[in-house]
Write a protein that holds these residues in place. Structure first.
Motif, mmCIF file in Angstrom:
data_model
loop_
_atom_site.group_PDB
_atom_site.id
_atom_site.type_symbol
_atom_site.label_atom_id
_atom_site.label_comp_id
_atom_site.label_asym_id
_atom_site.label_seq_id
_atom_site.Cartn_x
_atom_site.Cartn_y
_atom_site.Cartn_z
ATOM 1 N N ALA A 117 0.853 -1.195 0.000
ATOM 2 C CA ALA A 117 0.000 0.000 0.000
ATOM 3 C C ALA A 117 0.890 1.246 0.000
ATOM 4 N N ILE A 168 -7.463 -3.563 0.013
ATOM 5 C CA ILE A 168 -8.032 -2.213 0.060
ATOM 6 C C ILE A 168 -8.462 -1.782 -1.338
ATOM 7 N N VAL A 203 -9.120 1.115 -3.738
ATOM 8 C CA VAL A 203 -8.774 2.534 -3.840
ATOM 9 C C VAL A 203 -9.853 3.220 -4.668
ATOM 10 N N GLU A 226 -4.421 9.038 0.635
ATOM 11 C CA GLU A 226 -3.199 8.237 0.570
ATOM 12 C C GLU A 226 -2.555 8.014 1.936
ATOM 13 N N ARG A 239 -3.777 7.266 4.807
ATOM 14 C CA ARG A 239 -4.267 6.073 5.509
ATOM 15 C C ARG A 239 -3.682 4.794 4.910
ATOM 16 N N LEU A 240 -3.341 4.844 3.591
ATOM 17 C CA LEU A 240 -2.723 3.665 2.947
ATOM 18 C C LEU A 240 -1.292 3.489 3.453
ATOM 19 N N CYS A 291 -12.677 -0.109 1.941
ATOM 20 C CA CYS A 291 -12.513 0.930 0.921
ATOM 21 C C CYS A 291 -11.735 2.102 1.528
ATOM 22 N N ASN A 292 -10.933 2.780 0.719
ATOM 23 C CA ASN A 292 -10.109 3.860 1.302
ATOM 24 C C ASN A 292 -10.855 5.181 1.461
ATOM 25 N N PHE A 315 -10.874 3.414 9.248
ATOM 26 C CA PHE A 315 -10.082 2.692 8.239
ATOM 27 C C PHE A 315 -8.792 2.187 8.885
#
Ligand code: BES
Ligand code: ZN
Ligand code: ZN
Length: 477
Positions: free
Chosen positions: A203, A312, A314, A320, A322-323, A405-406, A421
């Motif tokens: 990620a 996840i 996107v 971004e 949180r990824l 989901c992001n 998240f």
């Protein structure tokens, strides 16, 4: 700015000007009441009166509190920095307020001038505190040392945040961390792209893929002999957030060099902890990444597999942070068994909508732990607000395609859904030990407020040191 304590009465300390603080009540009995009233000075907060003929500067206080003393000293310093005085003196205030006054000096005098071709060198260089016979001199020396360390760490964070994205790339952040580890005797591990691939941090890699400045994972560790607790700190270190293919508007892209403020904060915090020599083991992890556009950019519609195996979907490449945090939180928990895990991130514009521009959002599952943070923040001079989780909001980040989901399916409560998240990447045994700080509103400012001028504020440093100093005290009891 040099701050010194003198074991002498005020009258025998030599300086260009004397500083005094007064409340409106004290004003009535002041030696210069008539001249102050002529100047329409009422002793209110943020009111300053310079009496050159008496070599005196007077600042108002709405009440006697740390916040008022810090603010008053900040006003005095900013006024004196515009004069040609080189030194100023004042009496040590009551013990409870001393650290706040010193913070007013050291944080209030900060100015970032690295990109000025002709930086201004202020005349004011020295602030002298004169001894007050009621108190133990040594004790004040130790408060001064502690406050100096914490203020300098805050200014260190401000300096890092203020660097341009051209200068402070992920690699430059790693170099900064490495030199900090050498000066402060910390352990330092840096993972480059190969290392991130080995660790399956896909990620974080996806977010950094379109940048010519490749990502770095930074791990700094402070390990005292017999630590009372082990703490993990995780920081979002987006050295630039263009939004990626879900490109930000021209207006919202400006200031996005500050998206590394969480990563900078955890570096500043571990710097201060190692200088204070606390009996607490601290690990600071930074996900240093640049979110850019390009032919190989990650896309809305991609599905990413995070380090902990969760998938996840996107839907927006501008979500971004949180990824990156998903993978860094996973890496941190896999490598350190901690008593607490705290993360700091300029994560959402929604946090600013919820709490306003100066306040850090505090989120997590453990109500008591969150309350201890709200208290520590209040005592430290930082603003924090609780943003509560609920099971309904959790449904908003469900994905039909992947595990999560992001982005949220609804436009409200974005700070909380972002934290929910992150919750997907907190291990079961750490749920009650985790707190997330959204510093989107508090980490950066384009207009002066409190002890802050234009630029990075160092949000997170003072409140975390306050929380950790209390934790250390509990351990001593
Ligand atoms: N770095 C931003 C959040 C941010 C915005 C920080 C303004 C400071 C000031 C973050 O990566 C972001 O872009 N978040 C999006 C999330 C959205 C796409 C769900 C936002 O807040 O708009
Ligand atoms: Zn973004
Ligand atoms: Zn961001």
């Amino acid at each position: 700015m040099n701050v010194e304590l003198y074991n002498q009465p005020l009258s025998s300390v030599v300086a260009d000007i004397t500083i005094e603080f007064v409340t409106s009540l004290q004003l009535e009995t002041h030696a210069h009441t008539s001249i102050l009233s002529m100047a329409k000075f009422e002793g209110k907060s943020e009111q300053v009166c310079l009496l050159h003929e008496h070599q005196l500067i007077v600042c108002g206080l709405d009440n006697e509190s740390n916040d008022e003393y810090r603010l008053a000293m900040n006003c005095v310093i900013k006024t004196l920095l515009n004069t040609n005085y080189t030194s100023a003196k004042l009496c040590i205030p009551k013990e409870a307020y001393f650290h706040a006054v010193v913070e007013g000096v050291l944080l209030g005098a900060y100015k970032f001038q690295e990109y000025k071709s002709q930086p201004k060198v202020p005349s004011l260089q020295n602030i002298f505190f004169a001894y007050n016979s009621e108190y133990d001199f040594e004790h004040f020396q130790s408060i001064l040392t502690q406050t100096r360390i914490i203020s300098q760490a805050t200014n260190f964070v401000r300096d890092l945040v203020n660097q341009t994205p051209y200068d402070m790339t992920p690699q430059a952040m790693a170099i900064t961390a490495d030199s900090l580890s050498k000066t402060n005797n910390l352990d330092c591990i840096i993972l480059d792209v190969n290392g991130l691939e080995d660790e399956k941090m896909n990620a974080m890699l996806a977010v950094g893929r379109a940048s010519i400045n490749p990502p770095r994972l930074i791990h700094l560790a402070y390990k005292p002999q017999n630590p009372k607790k082990v703490i993990t700190l995780v920081g979002k270190g987006l050295t630039y957030d263009s939004g990626g293919l879900s490109l930000k508007s021209a207006a919202s892209m400006v200031t996005m060099k500050m998206d590394k403020a969480g990563g900078c904060a955890v570096m500043g915090i571990i710097k201060a902890i190692s200088e204070l020599k606390l009996d607490i083991e601290v690990h600071a992890f930074v996900g240093a990444v640049e979110n850019m556009i390009g032919g190989n950019a990650y896309k809305p519609d991609d599905v990413l597999v995070a380090k902990n195996g969760k998938t996840i979907e996107v839907r927006n490449t501008d979500a971004e942070g949180r990824l990156v945090l998903a993978d860094v939180l996973g890496y941190a928990q896999a490598n350190v068994k901690a008593d607490y895990i705290f993360d700091y991130a300029t994560l959402t514009g929604a946090c600013m909508v919820a709490l306003g521009p100066y306040t850090t959002g505090v989120m997590g599952h453990n109500e008591e732990l969150k309350q201890s943070w709200l208290k520590a923040a209040d005592e430290s001079g930082e603003y924090c607000g609780n943003l509560p989780f609920n099971p309904q909001l959790k449904k908003l980040i469900k994905s039909d395609l992947a595990d999560v989901c992001n982005v949220s399916s609804k436009p409200y409560g974005g700070a909380i859904t972002a934290a929910l998240f992150l919750d997907n990447f907190i291990n079961e045994d750490m749920k009650q030990k985790w707190v997330h700080f959204d510093i989107a509103g508090s980490a950066y400012t384009e207009s002066a407020w409190d002890v802050h001028t234009y630029g990075g504020t160092g949000a997170g440093v003072r409140m975390t040191l306050q929380w950790l100093l209390k934790l250390q005290q509990q351990g001593n009891n």
